[in-house]
Design a protein around this motif. Sequence first.
Motif, PDB file in Angstrom:
ATOM      1  N   PHE A 108     -43.223  24.365 -74.031  1.00 37.82           N
ATOM      2  CA  PHE A 108     -42.525  23.208 -73.567  1.00 37.82           C
ATOM      3  C   PHE A 108     -41.353  23.527 -72.405  1.00 37.82           C
ATOM      4  N   VAL A 151     -46.030  18.871 -73.235  1.00 38.76           N
ATOM      5  CA  VAL A 151     -46.019  18.646 -74.539  1.00 38.76           C
ATOM      6  C   VAL A 151     -47.377  18.940 -75.250  1.00 38.76           C
ATOM      7  N   VAL A 183     -59.135  24.994 -69.917  1.00 31.43           N
ATOM      8  CA  VAL A 183     -60.040  23.979 -70.028  1.00 31.43           C
ATOM      9  C   VAL A 183     -59.087  22.708 -69.828  1.00 31.43           C
ATOM     10  N   VAL A 184     -58.177  22.570 -70.899  1.00 34.89           N
ATOM     11  CA  VAL A 184     -57.440  21.351 -70.894  1.00 34.89           C
ATOM     12  C   VAL A 184     -56.137  21.201 -70.648  1.00 34.89           C
ATOM     13  N   LYS A 207     -54.958  21.226 -66.490  1.00 38.58           N
ATOM     14  CA  LYS A 207     -55.337  20.001 -65.726  1.00 38.58           C
ATOM     15  C   LYS A 207     -54.146  18.779 -65.883  1.00 38.58           C
ATOM     16  N   LEU A 208     -53.213  19.233 -67.037  1.00 35.94           N
ATOM     17  CA  LEU A 208     -52.366  18.155 -67.196  1.00 35.94           C
ATOM     18  C   LEU A 208     -50.772  18.355 -66.585  1.00 35.94           C
ATOM     19  N   ARG A 237     -49.188  16.034 -64.512  1.00 33.94           N
ATOM     20  CA  ARG A 237     -48.852  14.926 -64.979  1.00 33.94           C
ATOM     21  C   ARG A 237     -47.939  14.482 -65.813  1.00 33.94           C
ATOM     22  N   ASP A 238     -47.561  13.387 -66.232  1.00 32.79           N
ATOM     23  CA  ASP A 238     -46.281  12.983 -67.034  1.00 32.79           C
ATOM     24  C   ASP A 238     -46.431  13.164 -68.352  1.00 32.79           C
ATOM     25  N   HIS A 239     -45.401  13.005 -69.211  1.00 29.57           N
ATOM     26  CA  HIS A 239     -45.732  13.356 -70.618  1.00 29.57           C
ATOM     27  C   HIS A 239     -46.540  12.484 -71.266  1.00 29.57           C
ATOM     28  N   LEU A 240     -46.698  11.058 -70.975  1.00 31.37           N
ATOM     29  CA  LEU A 240     -47.445  10.288 -71.598  1.00 31.37           C
ATOM     30  C   LEU A 240     -49.085  10.856 -71.655  1.00 31.37           C
ATOM     31  N   ASP A 241     -49.236  11.289 -70.554  1.00 28.79           N
ATOM     32  CA  ASP A 241     -50.460  11.868 -70.492  1.00 28.79           C
ATOM     33  C   ASP A 241     -50.789  13.251 -71.348  1.00 28.79           C
ATOM     34  N   VAL A 294     -49.195  13.676 -74.081  1.00 25.42           N
ATOM     35  CA  VAL A 294     -49.577  13.081 -75.226  1.00 25.42           C
ATOM     36  C   VAL A 294     -50.939  12.705 -75.857  1.00 25.42           C
ATOM     37  N   LEU A 295     -51.514  11.739 -74.734  1.00 24.09           N
ATOM     38  CA  LEU A 295     -52.542  11.124 -75.043  1.00 24.09           C
ATOM     39  C   LEU A 295     -53.733  12.335 -74.973  1.00 24.09           C
ATOM     40  N   GLY A 296     -53.758  12.992 -74.012  1.00 26.90           N
ATOM     41  CA  GLY A 296     -54.742  14.102 -73.943  1.00 26.90           C
ATOM     42  C   GLY A 296     -54.840  14.866 -74.948  1.00 26.90           C
ATOM     43  N   ALA A 340     -57.685  15.834 -77.774  1.00 29.03           N
ATOM     44  CA  ALA A 340     -58.026  17.136 -78.023  1.00 29.03           C
ATOM     45  C   ALA A 340     -57.834  17.240 -79.640  1.00 29.03           C
ATOM     46  N   VAL A 343     -59.839  12.765 -74.173  1.00 27.90           N
ATOM     47  CA  VAL A 343     -59.413  13.546 -73.292  1.00 27.90           C
ATOM     48  C   VAL A 343     -59.978  13.674 -71.615  1.00 27.90           C
ATOM     49  N   VAL A 389     -58.107  10.871 -69.764  1.00 24.49           N
ATOM     50  CA  VAL A 389     -56.784  11.468 -69.257  1.00 24.49           C
ATOM     51  C   VAL A 389     -56.679  12.263 -68.108  1.00 24.49           C
TER      52      VAL A 389
END
Lengths: 247, 307, 322
Positions: free
Chosen positions: B31, B37, B83-84, B87-88, B91-95, B97-99, B103, C302, C305
């Motif tokens: 972080f 996150v 991989v994951v 890419k994020l 983006r902002d923290h909501l993304d 958290v959801l992404g 996972a 995933v 997003v």
Amino acid sequence: MSAILQVQNLVKQYGGLTATDDLNLELIPGELHAIIGPNGAGKTTLVSQLSGFVTPTSGKILYKGKDITHQPPHTRAHMGIARTYQITSLILDMTVQENIALALQARDGHSFRFFKPARSVKRLQDGAMEILEKVGLAEKAQMKTSELSHGEHRNMELGVALAAHADLLLLDEPMAGLGPDETGKMIELLTSLKGDRTILLIEHDMDAVFALADRISVLVYGHVIATGTPSDIRNNEKVQHAYLGEE
Amino acid sequence: MDTTLLVIQGLNGLQLGLLLFLVASGLTLVFGILDFVNLAHGSLYMVGAFICASLTFYFDSFLIALVVSLPLIGIFGYLFEIVVARKLYERDHLDHVLGTFGAILVIDTVAHIIWGANGISVPLPDYLEGQVSLTSDIQIPVFRLLIIAAGLASAALLFWMVNYTRLGMLIRAGASNRTMVSALGVDIKTLFSLVFAMGAVLAGLAGMLIAPITEASLGMGNNIIITAFVVIIVGGIGSMKGAFIAALIIGVIDTLGRAFLDDIFALFMSSEAAENSAPAISSMLIYLLMASVLYFKPAGLFPPKVR
Amino acid sequence: MRNILGKGLSSWGMMVLLLIVPLIFYYTGNAFYLDLATRLVILAIAAVGLNFVLGFGGLISFGHAAFLGLGAYAVGIPAYHEIYGGWDALASTNGFFHFGLAIGVGALFALVTGAISLKVKGVHFIMITMAFAQMIYYLVMSIEEYGGDDGLVIDMRSEFPLISLDDPIQFFLIAFASLALIMWLVHRMVNSRFGMVLRGSKGNESRMISIGYPTYRYRLVAYVISGAICGYAGALLGNFTAFISPEMMDWSRSGNLMFMVILGGVATIFGPVWGAIAFIVLEEILSGFTVYWHLPFGLMLVLVVMFSRGGISSLLRGKEDK
């Protein structure tokens, strides 16, 4: 005449950096008082301290004789101080009218009214339209704020400040980024507001400042080096040396 | 409340605190440096435990399995970053958290398919099974001492690395100024991947160390991640020192609360009432601690100075 | 915000279908689908409650399952004591008492935790709401009397005069009417002066403060309202499943609620209902194929997003900005 705003020995330090250095300032009710100074002189920091977003390291701010140095920003707003932002700061996903109406609504004391739709509160909607007429945006009232141009945003900023019916307006570079035409209109607009309320104007555009200001204070490295009428300032050697001379 | 029990529970608390630090340090590192996150951080802890459990049976030795598992979980973290996570970042923290929530579902289900729904207990070799006598009547399991030693060693290594090595210097510089570090000719992407992998190794290590005591199980990651959040909130998000101190405080308070709260309550209420209320209160203790810290210091005990 | 009611006609059509289709299924011998629809409607109420703070207020709460769980325990615990004795003051099967308690407990928990967590922003807020929800999770798990982590069967549903929650049709109609009523209330609230302040604080907090709004207070009140709505949904859920367990408050449940709100359309009135439908349908279809349905579900999450342009937050603003 007693001052509406008195700033006494104000100091703000960030670590080793002194942004405001033993600053003294008095505003007379009804005057348009401009603050000029080179970049980094601490003009925006001053506005932030006056509006309550930044707490001074030491010193006092008196508004209508009351010590407001440690009042939170929303309380100061209720006492009659309104500010605009150098970088446009509006609620972009609301309409133009909604932005102004929200500023009017803030004066109601509290907004814990859960049921009646805000847009059917005639007093707020009409009041907002009145202000939009004044700043020349009545036709765009129903548009989303994000769709307006930069110049229109500057006018909206002013509209929001007017809606607060503040006795003291803190205007942080209202002409920033405006073209010559728009600047001319803004000067007209500010001229029309003069006298009703006290205005503290921070501005880089010297033509605008000398056209508008009743008095001018020159800020250098967080310290006021001179205060006086435009012609005083123009002829002040210290000022010419520190600031105007550069150009 | 006798001293013997107090010492033993104190050591248990220390052990829990160090394991929490291993998980939380990776979280706060990622972080603090990547502004990312990662809810799935607990899954790395779980995967570490499962890999180590399987390899323990394969090599028939817990220690060999541990040594082999560490690079494996590091590679897993590295791949996850590429991989994951990568890419994020923008983006902002909501993304985030959801992404990473998605996972978690993926990783947990895959772990379920590979290792089954029941936990796997991990056998220890005989020489780790014994007890050490501290005094005539205080006995500590050898393995717990090993956990404490490993935890302290990793913490020391981490501090040394972040503060005194070139990699650590780059990491700290990269946190405050990405373009500057890129301009130095350092491949910032690889640097970030390495940071992520390091966090994975730390979390995985914690999972491997706890597996012989509890067992490797599906829900373990999702339970510890929230406690790790509490740790970094209390310590100040992004602060390594804060994470260390908060982890120890929370480990000790949680353990001692569960062990002694009923005795303490019994001092001023009936023993029946104490027995009934103590488990409830002790389960909430660390959250109450978090709430009171936040009330007085919203940014945590040791908020990092610059970001 | 002309489109604040969602997508116009299609949304009204959706509501009508949501009311009629389950009843048709029931009367043609597929009682199962009525149950499914009841659960959907209850989750939709919770999603509407979450959307009030998440969508309109911009407060990303990852702990809303706790309110649902608390609401369910507010039904289960009084019913338990009514049957097995103890705690006379709480013992009751009166539905008004149960639902009132659920709303009150939801609001109170929101008030206490909101007062602390709303002092911070962003990631801190997400993590803290998560932690407080987990606190309640461990709390109910530690109370042996109410079944600990095994949970507790509710032997008697809440009792109301004239209606019976034991009747699936009546239960469904009550739940549906609650959803409609709550959606209407939320619609009124977000367009009221209070709602304007809430939405303004999401759009530009420092501006709202500088024109004189103490945004913290408004957000706290919104959070309490949201907690009360979800507490109410929890009371329905407890009656519906006739079973309470800590698992109802697991943080993956909070994640599911966020999923519904965000994929359905944040800051719209009908969005959360669309989201709940999407969630239930996905769950039903995927779990029909495989017991490992979380795998495709998680994968989908995933990918959405990662590959939605500008991320979820553009979906957040997207539809309304155009």
